[in-house]
Design a protein around this motif. Structure first.
Motif, PDB file in Angstrom:
ATOM      1  N   ARG A   1       2.066  10.289  -4.178  1.00 33.99           N
ATOM      2  CA  ARG A   1       1.104  10.714  -3.150  1.00 33.99           C
ATOM      3  C   ARG A   1       1.774  10.637  -1.776  1.00 33.99           C
ATOM      4  NH1 ARG A   1      -3.922   7.082  -4.579  1.00 33.99           N
ATOM      5  NH2 ARG A   1      -4.590   7.815  -2.531  1.00 33.99           N
ATOM      6  N   TYR A   2       2.873  11.377  -1.641  1.00 39.14           N
ATOM      7  CA  TYR A   2       3.670  11.322  -0.421  1.00 39.14           C
ATOM      8  C   TYR A   2       2.933  11.801   0.820  1.00 39.14           C
ATOM      9  CZ  TYR A   2       7.580  10.320  -3.508  1.00 39.14           C
ATOM     10  OH  TYR A   2       8.401   9.735  -4.432  1.00 39.14           O
ATOM     11  N   PRO A   3       2.173  12.892   0.764  1.00 39.49           N
ATOM     12  CA  PRO A   3       1.472  13.315   1.992  1.00 39.49           C
ATOM     13  C   PRO A   3       0.583  12.207   2.572  1.00 39.49           C
ATOM     14  CG  PRO A   3       1.430  15.083   0.389  1.00 39.49           C
ATOM     15  CD  PRO A   3       1.975  13.867  -0.317  1.00 39.49           C
TER      16      PRO A   3
ATOM     17  N   MET B   1      10.045  16.820   1.208  1.00 38.26           N
ATOM     18  CA  MET B   1       9.282  16.267   0.094  1.00 38.26           C
ATOM     19  C   MET B   1       8.481  17.358  -0.612  1.00 38.26           C
ATOM     20  SD  MET B   1       8.921  13.757  -1.812  1.00 38.26           S
ATOM     21  CE  MET B   1       9.927  12.668  -0.818  1.00 38.26           C
ATOM     22  N   THR B   2       7.942  18.301   0.116  1.00 38.30           N
ATOM     23  CA  THR B   2       7.227  19.422  -0.504  1.00 38.30           C
ATOM     24  C   THR B   2       8.170  20.206  -1.396  1.00 38.30           C
ATOM     25  OG1 THR B   2       5.644  19.583   1.309  1.00 38.30           O
ATOM     26  CG2 THR B   2       5.951  21.555  -0.045  1.00 38.30           C
ATOM     27  N   ASN B   3       9.378  20.472  -0.916  1.00 35.97           N
ATOM     28  CA  ASN B   3      10.380  21.190  -1.714  1.00 35.97           C
ATOM     29  C   ASN B   3      10.746  20.407  -2.971  1.00 35.97           C
ATOM     30  OD1 ASN B   3      10.415  23.236   0.184  1.00 35.97           O
ATOM     31  ND2 ASN B   3      12.217  22.450   1.238  1.00 35.97           N
ATOM     32  N   PHE B   4      10.908  19.109  -2.826  1.00 34.35           N
ATOM     33  CA  PHE B   4      11.239  18.272  -3.979  1.00 34.35           C
ATOM     34  C   PHE B   4      10.115  18.296  -5.011  1.00 34.35           C
ATOM     35  CE2 PHE B   4      10.732  14.131  -6.061  1.00 34.35           C
ATOM     36  CZ  PHE B   4      11.880  14.110  -6.811  1.00 34.35           C
ATOM     37  N   LEU B   5       8.900  18.051  -4.580  1.00 40.03           N
ATOM     38  CA  LEU B   5       7.779  17.981  -5.519  1.00 40.03           C
ATOM     39  C   LEU B   5       7.530  19.315  -6.213  1.00 40.03           C
ATOM     40  CD1 LEU B   5       5.302  15.713  -3.552  1.00 40.03           C
ATOM     41  CD2 LEU B   5       6.726  15.096  -5.521  1.00 40.03           C
ATOM     42  N   THR B   6       7.772  20.406  -5.530  1.00 39.68           N
ATOM     43  CA  THR B   6       7.632  21.737  -6.130  1.00 39.68           C
ATOM     44  C   THR B   6       8.646  21.929  -7.253  1.00 39.68           C
ATOM     45  OG1 THR B   6       6.796  22.635  -4.055  1.00 39.68           O
ATOM     46  CG2 THR B   6       7.691  24.213  -5.630  1.00 39.68           C
ATOM     47  N   ALA B   7       9.800  21.306  -7.119  1.00 38.75           N
ATOM     48  CA  ALA B   7      10.886  21.486  -8.090  1.00 38.75           C
ATOM     49  C   ALA B   7      10.854  20.487  -9.247  1.00 38.75           C
ATOM     50  CB  ALA B   7      12.231  21.394  -7.380  1.00 38.75           C
TER      51      ALA B   7
ATOM     52  N   ALA C   1       0.831  -1.208   0.000  1.00 43.79           N
ATOM     53  CA  ALA C   1       0.000   0.000   0.000  1.00 43.79           C
ATOM     54  C   ALA C   1       0.866   1.260   0.000  1.00 43.79           C
ATOM     55  CB  ALA C   1      -0.939  -0.006   1.210  1.00 43.79           C
ATOM     56  N   LEU C   2       1.935   1.270   0.791  1.00 45.57           N
ATOM     57  CA  LEU C   2       2.854   2.404   0.810  1.00 45.57           C
ATOM     58  C   LEU C   2       3.492   2.592  -0.567  1.00 45.57           C
ATOM     59  CD1 LEU C   2       4.624   4.638   1.993  1.00 45.57           C
ATOM     60  CD2 LEU C   2       6.117   2.849   2.911  1.00 45.57           C
ATOM     61  N   ASN C   3       3.991   1.512  -1.153  1.00 48.73           N
ATOM     62  CA  ASN C   3       4.649   1.613  -2.457  1.00 48.73           C
ATOM     63  C   ASN C   3       3.685   2.071  -3.540  1.00 48.73           C
ATOM     64  OD1 ASN C   3       7.177   1.010  -1.495  1.00 48.73           O
ATOM     65  ND2 ASN C   3       7.039  -1.160  -1.978  1.00 48.73           N
ATOM     66  N   ASP C   4       2.428   1.689  -3.439  1.00 50.42           N
ATOM     67  CA  ASP C   4       1.421   2.157  -4.392  1.00 50.42           C
ATOM     68  C   ASP C   4       1.278   3.677  -4.309  1.00 50.42           C
ATOM     69  OD1 ASP C   4      -0.669   1.689  -6.388  1.00 50.42           O
ATOM     70  OD2 ASP C   4      -2.059   2.249  -4.780  1.00 50.42           O
ATOM     71  N   LEU C   5       1.261   4.219  -3.107  1.00 46.71           N
ATOM     72  CA  LEU C   5       1.172   5.676  -2.938  1.00 46.71           C
ATOM     73  C   LEU C   5       2.424   6.369  -3.474  1.00 46.71           C
ATOM     74  CD1 LEU C   5      -0.389   5.809   0.638  1.00 46.71           C
ATOM     75  CD2 LEU C   5      -1.536   6.321  -1.539  1.00 46.71           C
ATOM     76  N   VAL C   6       3.595   5.813  -3.208  1.00 47.09           N
ATOM     77  CA  VAL C   6       4.850   6.394  -3.705  1.00 47.09           C
ATOM     78  C   VAL C   6       4.857   6.406  -5.235  1.00 47.09           C
ATOM     79  CG1 VAL C   6       7.362   6.070  -3.837  1.00 47.09           C
ATOM     80  CG2 VAL C   6       6.181   5.832  -1.635  1.00 47.09           C
ATOM     81  N   ALA C   7       4.412   5.322  -5.851  1.00 48.76           N
ATOM     82  CA  ALA C   7       4.394   5.244  -7.311  1.00 48.76           C
ATOM     83  C   ALA C   7       3.501   6.323  -7.929  1.00 48.76           C
ATOM     84  CB  ALA C   7       3.931   3.858  -7.754  1.00 48.76           C
ATOM     85  N   GLN C   8       2.540   6.796  -7.154  1.00 46.48           N
ATOM     86  CA  GLN C   8       1.633   7.847  -7.614  1.00 46.48           C
ATOM     87  C   GLN C   8       2.068   9.238  -7.132  1.00 46.48           C
ATOM     88  OE1 GLN C   8      -2.592   6.788  -6.995  1.00 46.48           O
ATOM     89  NE2 GLN C   8      -1.800   4.781  -6.396  1.00 46.48           N
TER      90      GLN C   8
END
Length: 119
Positions: free
Chosen positions: A19-21, A52-58, A10-17
């Motif tokens: 969906r880190y938060p 993670m927020t900083n990464f996703l923004t970039a 389930a965690l890996n499914d979220l990471v693949a999408q």
């Protein structure tokens, strides 16, 4: 309560999408230690969220790839192999394999280390 294999899936499914938060809310301990290669750890979930927020923004391109290649689960440890492919506004195009090792306790990740090439 889910068994560890189900939790890791389930965690890996979220990471693949990306969906880190949601992944953090469901599966990470408030006091998690997160290491990027050999750098000093990020301590606590708040620091992990900020990074993670900083990464996703970039991350500039859409779509970006987080493809799960392999998973091992034993005792309270999971190991996931990922292929990441994205463009970062500061780092440029990145495509690499990452190994993530996680220690779990009480259904939560308490320790995590990401291994990947930096050049």
């Amino acid at each position: 309560m889910q068994n560890l294999r189900e939790q890791v899936a389930a965690l890996n499914d979220l990471v693949a999408q990306y969906r880190y938060p949601e992944a953090f809310d469901r599966f990470y301990d408030e006091s998690v230690l997160n290491y990027e290669n050999e750098l000093p750890p990020l301590v606590g979930l708040a620091a992990e969220r900020e990074a993670m927020t900083n990464f996703l923004t970039a991350v500039a391109d859409q779509p970006h790839t987080a493809e799960l290649k392999n998973v091992l689960v034993a005792d309270d440890v999971s190991v996931s192999e990922w292929l990441y492919d994205f463009t970062h506004k500061d780092w440029g195009k990145r495509r690499y394999t990452q190994i993530t090792v996680q220690r779990w306790k009480g259904g939560r990740v308490i320790h995590q280390r990401h291994h990947y090439a930096t050049n």
